[in-house]
Design an enzyme around this catalytic site. Structure first.
Site, PDB file in Angstrom:
ATOM      1  N   CYS A  89       0.819  -1.221   0.000  1.00  0.00           N
ATOM      2  CA  CYS A  89       0.000   0.000   0.000  1.00  0.00           C
ATOM      3  C   CYS A  89       0.852   1.271   0.000  1.00  0.00           C
ATOM      4  CB  CYS A  89      -0.931  -0.001   1.195  1.00  0.00           C
ATOM      5  SG  CYS A  89      -1.903  -1.505   1.284  1.00  0.00           S
TER       6      CYS A  89
ATOM      7  N   HIS B 241      -3.007   6.908   2.818  1.00  0.00           N
ATOM      8  CA  HIS B 241      -3.556   5.629   2.345  1.00  0.00           C
ATOM      9  C   HIS B 241      -4.864   5.386   3.088  1.00  0.00           C
ATOM     10  CE1 HIS B 241      -4.195   1.521   1.483  1.00  0.00           C
ATOM     11  NE2 HIS B 241      -3.747   1.059   2.636  1.00  0.00           N
TER      12      HIS B 241
ATOM     13  N   ASN C 202     -10.439  -0.170   1.214  1.00  0.00           N
ATOM     14  CA  ASN C 202      -8.978  -0.111   1.066  1.00  0.00           C
ATOM     15  C   ASN C 202      -8.607  -0.626  -0.332  1.00  0.00           C
ATOM     16  OD1 ASN C 202      -6.221  -0.635   1.133  1.00  0.00           O
ATOM     17  ND2 ASN C 202      -6.235  -1.380   3.237  1.00  0.00           N
TER      18      ASN C 202
HETATM   19  O1  UT7 Z   1      -3.640  -1.587   3.722  1.00  0.00           O
HETATM   20  C1  UT7 Z   1      -2.923  -2.221   4.683  1.00  0.00           C
HETATM   21  C2  UT7 Z   1      -3.134  -1.626   5.994  1.00  0.00           C
HETATM   22  N1  UT7 Z   1      -4.247  -2.252   6.683  1.00  0.00           N
HETATM   23  C3  UT7 Z   1      -4.739  -1.684   7.738  1.00  0.00           C
HETATM   24  O2  UT7 Z   1      -4.322  -0.613   8.096  1.00  0.00           O
HETATM   25  C4  UT7 Z   1      -5.780  -2.406   8.546  1.00  0.00           C
HETATM   26  C5  UT7 Z   1      -5.478  -2.239  10.020  1.00  0.00           C
HETATM   27  N2  UT7 Z   1      -6.406  -2.916  10.923  1.00  0.00           N
HETATM   28  C6  UT7 Z   1      -7.697  -2.555  11.043  1.00  0.00           C
HETATM   29  O3  UT7 Z   1      -8.188  -1.695  10.362  1.00  0.00           O
HETATM   30  C7  UT7 Z   1      -8.490  -3.213  12.117  1.00  0.00           C
HETATM   31  O4  UT7 Z   1      -7.634  -3.921  12.978  1.00  0.00           O
HETATM   32  C8  UT7 Z   1      -9.582  -4.193  11.597  1.00  0.00           C
HETATM   33  C9  UT7 Z   1     -10.679  -3.416  10.902  1.00  0.00           C
HETATM   34  C10 UT7 Z   1      -8.980  -5.198  10.665  1.00  0.00           C
HETATM   35  C11 UT7 Z   1     -10.223  -4.929  12.772  1.00  0.00           C
HETATM   36  O5  UT7 Z   1     -10.747  -4.017  13.710  1.00  0.00           O
HETATM   37  P1  UT7 Z   1     -10.466  -4.202  15.263  1.00  0.00           P
HETATM   38  O6  UT7 Z   1     -11.210  -3.164  15.976  1.00  0.00           O
HETATM   39  O7  UT7 Z   1      -8.993  -4.254  15.440  1.00  0.00           O
HETATM   40  O8  UT7 Z   1     -11.168  -5.585  15.532  1.00  0.00           O
HETATM   41  P2  UT7 Z   1     -10.532  -6.884  16.195  1.00  0.00           P
HETATM   42  O9  UT7 Z   1      -9.654  -7.567  15.222  1.00  0.00           O
HETATM   43  O10 UT7 Z   1      -9.971  -6.523  17.520  1.00  0.00           O
HETATM   44  O11 UT7 Z   1     -11.816  -7.775  16.405  1.00  0.00           O
HETATM   45  C12 UT7 Z   1     -12.852  -7.361  17.326  1.00  0.00           C
HETATM   46  C13 UT7 Z   1     -14.006  -8.323  17.184  1.00  0.00           C
HETATM   47  C14 UT7 Z   1     -13.610  -9.789  17.243  1.00  0.00           C
HETATM   48  O12 UT7 Z   1     -14.577 -10.507  17.962  1.00  0.00           O
HETATM   49  P3  UT7 Z   1     -14.312 -10.904  19.506  1.00  0.00           P
HETATM   50  O13 UT7 Z   1     -13.071 -11.729  19.495  1.00  0.00           O
HETATM   51  O14 UT7 Z   1     -14.149  -9.611  20.226  1.00  0.00           O
HETATM   52  O15 UT7 Z   1     -15.550 -11.655  19.849  1.00  0.00           O
HETATM   53  C15 UT7 Z   1     -13.680 -10.222  15.793  1.00  0.00           C
HETATM   54  O16 UT7 Z   1     -13.950 -11.593  15.647  1.00  0.00           O
HETATM   55  O17 UT7 Z   1     -14.675  -8.132  15.949  1.00  0.00           O
HETATM   56  C16 UT7 Z   1     -14.840  -9.407  15.298  1.00  0.00           C
HETATM   57  N3  UT7 Z   1     -14.829  -9.194  13.869  1.00  0.00           N
HETATM   58  C17 UT7 Z   1     -15.930  -8.976  13.142  1.00  0.00           C
HETATM   59  N4  UT7 Z   1     -17.227  -8.908  13.488  1.00  0.00           N
HETATM   60  C18 UT7 Z   1     -18.103  -8.661  12.526  1.00  0.00           C
HETATM   61  C19 UT7 Z   1     -13.760  -9.145  13.044  1.00  0.00           C
HETATM   62  N5  UT7 Z   1     -14.152  -8.909  11.795  1.00  0.00           N
HETATM   63  C20 UT7 Z   1     -15.503  -8.797  11.835  1.00  0.00           C
HETATM   64  C21 UT7 Z   1     -16.480  -8.540  10.862  1.00  0.00           C
HETATM   65  N6  UT7 Z   1     -17.766  -8.480  11.237  1.00  0.00           N
HETATM   66  N7  UT7 Z   1     -16.173  -8.351   9.555  1.00  0.00           N
END
Ligand code: UT7
Length: 426
Positions: A145, A281, A311
């Site tokens: 990216c 980005h 993204n």
């Molecule tokens: O281009 C490259 C650069 N990429 C990035 O910059 C991405 C960076 N990361 C992010 O944007 C975020 O970390 C994410 C959007 C990927 C995830 O958000 P988060 O707030 O960090 O969520 P998390 O991974 O801590 O997950 C929280 C909860 C989990 O459930 P539990 O374990 O708390 O029960 C996940 O299973 O959200 C759940 N979850 C979802 N729920 C519904 C993860 N994905 C989803 C989903 N729908 N799509």
């Protein structure tokens, strides 16, 4: 006295040539520094809009989760006809129109992508062919990216040194083809599209100011797409499918935006107060809010269209630049910082003066004429490619297969006696 290597005498001077005339070695002189201006920009995004609600039907997710955790509302997905090459070509055409430049005038084409049709030939070579940019060198650049900002820096530095005059930098991606639909934490984030900018050299001050590039390969496993060279896939990974440790990448992203914006401003001798817009980005609205808080600036200073496209990896910054200009957020001579981050881990930030070169003649008859010439060049490029393919086939048929000439090569058996396969001696 001549030195032992015969090149210099004991005083460090070149010995006289054999004919007795003094030897005057050729000393390469750098050309004078020029400025690299952004003069054209264009985008191409697929027509198919996929909303969060559409994803609810195929993934265990909700519109509310995606909106609140990322800010994304919808993204574009490629149709079978859309590819990195095709979208990149169309974005490039739009950039050439905006700059009123002919494909023949391009010296270099750089495509930043992580989702090319082939490892090689490069998408850049294929776009070069479609444009009929017969004078251009072309290559793809792999920096995930951050790739667009890396490419922008490479192109601008080549122009500033006087090595080239005109460069196309394209970011183009079809992320929808590498998504793992069993991983809800990644498949809802990405979209497809392409953006291109044209850079032109000038003696007029302005344009590209400075850049910082960085990499930390110790974080390589946090985000990637395994491909053909992979010997053994790590557990949970799939060939040609994107994987990401979202939380770690989130932390890295917030930190690195903050750091690299500060670093590039210091290098360009600017302060945050001089900046009219930061175009980052587009990965997650929460990342941008956190970076704005860290830098102690209003979130409005960060341009965002992540809600519309998700993204789009290397394409996100050129698409954002294009839309920021169209929405009136970027005006001539504005100071802009572009900042990318992603797989590698990599990051890159550049400080630019937007549209700082005197515009060419107003878009009247002359523009319409050169627009016609551009269209003719694309048609010519199509027929040239066909003619070259036919020429290669005819030439190969006339020359015969290389095997016919095998006896001309040293060590090959004479004609009529095929080489025996090595026998098992047991
Ligand atoms: O281009 C490259 C650069 N990429 C990035 O910059 C991405 C960076 N990361 C992010 O944007 C975020 O970390 C994410 C959007 C990927 C995830 O958000 P988060 O707030 O960090 O969520 P998390 O991974 O801590 O997950 C929280 C909860 C989990 O459930 P539990 O374990 O708390 O029960 C996940 O299973 O959200 C759940 N979850 C979802 N729920 C519904 C993860 N994905 C989803 C989903 N729908 N799509």
């Amino acid at each position: 006295m001549a030195a032992s290597d015969g090149s210099l005498n004991g005083n460090g001077a070149h010995p006289p040539a054999r004919d007795g005339r003094p030897h005057t070695p050729h000393i390469w002189q750098p050309r004078h520094m020029r400025y690299a201006h952004l003069t054209g920009w264009g985008i191409r995004v697929p027509d198919r809009v996929v909303t969060n609600v559409d994803l609810e039907a195929v993934v265990d997710t909700t519109d509310d989760w995606i909106r609140t955790r990322t800010g994304i509302q919808e993204r574009r997905f490629a149709s079978e006809r859309d590819s990195v090459t095709q979208m990149g070509f169309e974005a490039a055409r739009a950039a050439l129109n905006r700059a009123d430049v002919l494909p023949n005038d391009i010296d270099m084409i750089i495509v930043a992508t992580s989702t090319p049709e082939d490892i090689y030939p490069s998408s850049a070579s294929k776009i070069q062919n479609l444009l009929g940019a017969t004078r251009a060198g072309a290559f793809d650049l792999s920096a995930a990216c951050s790739g667009f900002v890396y490419g922008l820096n490479m192109a601008a530095q080549a122009i500033r040194s006087g090595s080239i005059n005109t460069a196309l930098v394209i970011g183009s991606e079809v992320n929808s083809r590498v998504l793992d639909w069993n991983d809800r934490s990644t498949c809802v984030l990405f979209g497809d599209g392409a953006g291109a900018v044209l850079l032109e050299g000038s003696d007029q001050a302005g344009g590209f100011m400075d850049a910082v590039l960085g990499s930390d390969g110790s974080g390589a496993e946090l985000l990637g797409i395994p491909t053909v060279g992979t010997a053994t896939l790590a557990e949970g990974r799939q060939m040609h499918k994107l994987h990401m440790d979202g939380r770690e990448v989130f932390r890295f992203a917030v930190h690195i935006i903050t750091e690299s914006v500060r670093d590039v401003l210091e290098k360009a001798n600017l302060s945050l107060a001089d900046v009219d817009l930061i175009v980052p980005h587009q990965a997650n609205q929460r990342i941008l809010s956190a970076a704005a808080r860290n830098l102690n600036v209003s979130e409005a200073l960060f341009y965002s269209n992540v809600h519309r496209y998700g993204n789009t990896s290397a394409a996100s910054i050129p698409i954002a630049l294009y839309e920021a200009e169209r929405e009136g957020r970027l005006k001539p001579n504005d100071n802009v910082v572009v900042v990318g981050f992603g797989g590698g881990l990599t990051w890159a930030a550049a400080a630019l003066q937007w549209q700082s070169m005197q515009e060419k003649a107003p878009k009247g008859l002359a523009y319409r004429l050169s627009q016609g010439r551009r269209e003719l060049q694309y048609i010519g490029a199509f027929w040239r490619a066909r003619a070259m393919k036919t020429y290669r086939r005819v030439e190969a048929a006339l020359r015969g297969s290389p095997a016919k000439h095998a006896n001309l090569r040293e060590g090959t058996p004479p004609k009529g006696k095929p080489e025996e396969a090595p026998r098992d001696k047991r």
